[in-house]
Design an enzyme around this catalytic site. Sequence first.
Site, mmCIF file in Angstrom:
data_model
loop_
_atom_site.group_PDB
_atom_site.id
_atom_site.type_symbol
_atom_site.label_atom_id
_atom_site.label_comp_id
_atom_site.label_asym_id
_atom_site.label_seq_id
_atom_site.Cartn_x
_atom_site.Cartn_y
_atom_site.Cartn_z
ATOM 1 N N GLY A 11 54.845 9.250 25.573
ATOM 2 C CA GLY A 11 53.724 8.325 25.382
ATOM 3 C C GLY A 11 54.209 6.896 25.562
ATOM 4 N N GLY A 37 54.249 10.485 15.696
ATOM 5 C CA GLY A 37 53.345 9.507 15.109
ATOM 6 C C GLY A 37 51.913 9.709 15.544
ATOM 7 N N THR A 38 51.659 10.766 16.299
ATOM 8 C CA THR A 38 50.316 11.079 16.769
ATOM 9 C C THR A 38 49.495 11.677 15.632
ATOM 10 O OG1 THR A 38 51.132 11.477 19.002
ATOM 11 C CG2 THR A 38 49.017 12.454 18.443
ATOM 12 N N THR A 39 48.192 11.364 15.583
ATOM 13 C CA THR A 39 47.303 11.936 14.579
ATOM 14 C C THR A 39 46.225 12.776 15.268
ATOM 15 O OG1 THR A 39 45.913 9.949 14.588
ATOM 16 C CG2 THR A 39 47.709 10.029 12.984
ATOM 17 N N ALA A 83 54.245 11.972 10.708
ATOM 18 C CA ALA A 83 53.672 11.057 9.723
ATOM 19 C C ALA A 83 52.429 10.402 10.298
ATOM 20 C CB ALA A 83 54.686 9.983 9.318
ATOM 21 N N HIS A 138 39.946 -0.125 12.196
ATOM 22 C CA HIS A 138 40.805 -0.069 13.374
ATOM 23 C C HIS A 138 40.094 -0.661 14.590
ATOM 24 C CE1 HIS A 138 42.998 2.851 10.883
ATOM 25 N NE2 HIS A 138 44.022 2.673 11.708
ATOM 26 N N HIS A 139 40.869 -0.854 15.639
ATOM 27 C CA HIS A 139 40.326 -1.352 16.899
ATOM 28 C C HIS A 139 39.328 -0.361 17.481
ATOM 29 C CE1 HIS A 139 42.993 1.483 19.032
ATOM 30 N NE2 HIS A 139 43.894 1.142 18.119
ATOM 31 N N LYS A 172 40.294 3.272 19.093
ATOM 32 C CA LYS A 172 40.877 4.393 18.345
ATOM 33 C C LYS A 172 39.944 5.590 18.439
ATOM 34 C CE LYS A 172 42.748 5.779 13.845
ATOM 35 N NZ LYS A 172 43.953 6.371 14.477
ATOM 36 N N GLY A 215 44.074 9.136 10.441
ATOM 37 C CA GLY A 215 45.039 10.039 9.812
ATOM 38 C C GLY A 215 45.590 9.468 8.524
#
Length: 264
Positions: free
Chosen positions: A10, A96-98, A122, A152-153, A156, A162
């Site tokens: 990514g 770090g992906t949700t 996480a 959030h922006h 998202k 998450g």
Amino acid sequence: MNPVKVIIHGAAGRVGQVLISTMQNAPEIRLVGAVDIKVPSEKMNLADGSTIPFSDNLEKMLKAVEPDVMVDFSIAKASLPAIRVASAHKVNSVIGTTGFTAENLVEIEKLAENGGVGILLASNFALGAVLMMHFASLAAKYMDYAEIIELHHEKKLDAPSGTAMTTAKMMASARGRAFLQAADEGKNYPSRGEKQAGINVHSVRLPGLMAHQEVLLGGLGQTLSLRHDTISRECYTPGVLLAVQAVVSRKGFIQGLDKILKLG
């Protein structure tokens, strides 16, 4: 101790670009490759004038550079196949992906076990956010009402975030009993947010925002507010570095950055 060999999956994303920019100067890390579906060339130029291999083929990259850890900040539908490939190649993962489902998490745990690797996932790698969730869990034992607002922006993809869902689950687990609910005459108004672990969560999506969360708790004659604001995506780097060091020495599935921090 030799630096940990890391590839970024990514790499063309917002967080991926920040990680590459900041991690190349970390003495404990050696960036050896970058992977993304958006690949303009076979090499990625770094700020110090050096280059690293850049590819849209994860398996090819793993075979070529033999990393110790794959750091993934992508999307769930791309992340899960990447975890499968990395685990098959005995490469540890920091995720770090949700947006993973419960079934996805069960599979990831099995991949870590069967592959004999460490996988740390996480919802947030900002140390301040992890502390906020920890403090909210402590407060949940003593305050009877709670709500979460996450902002959030506008780009998202998932909602609630998450981080918000993790916070709600941690608070509910720490409390050990249901939170009290505001009166609604059983109507469950949509404007009151979506319940997560018995806590109303409100999602805001606007340009100009990055990643923000406020936990509001109420008790008799008082309220408590806990808020974390992401000012720059650089805030994720220290947590990612801690996670990279952890997964090379701790095998199995680790869910949450708090598991490797001494918060007890």
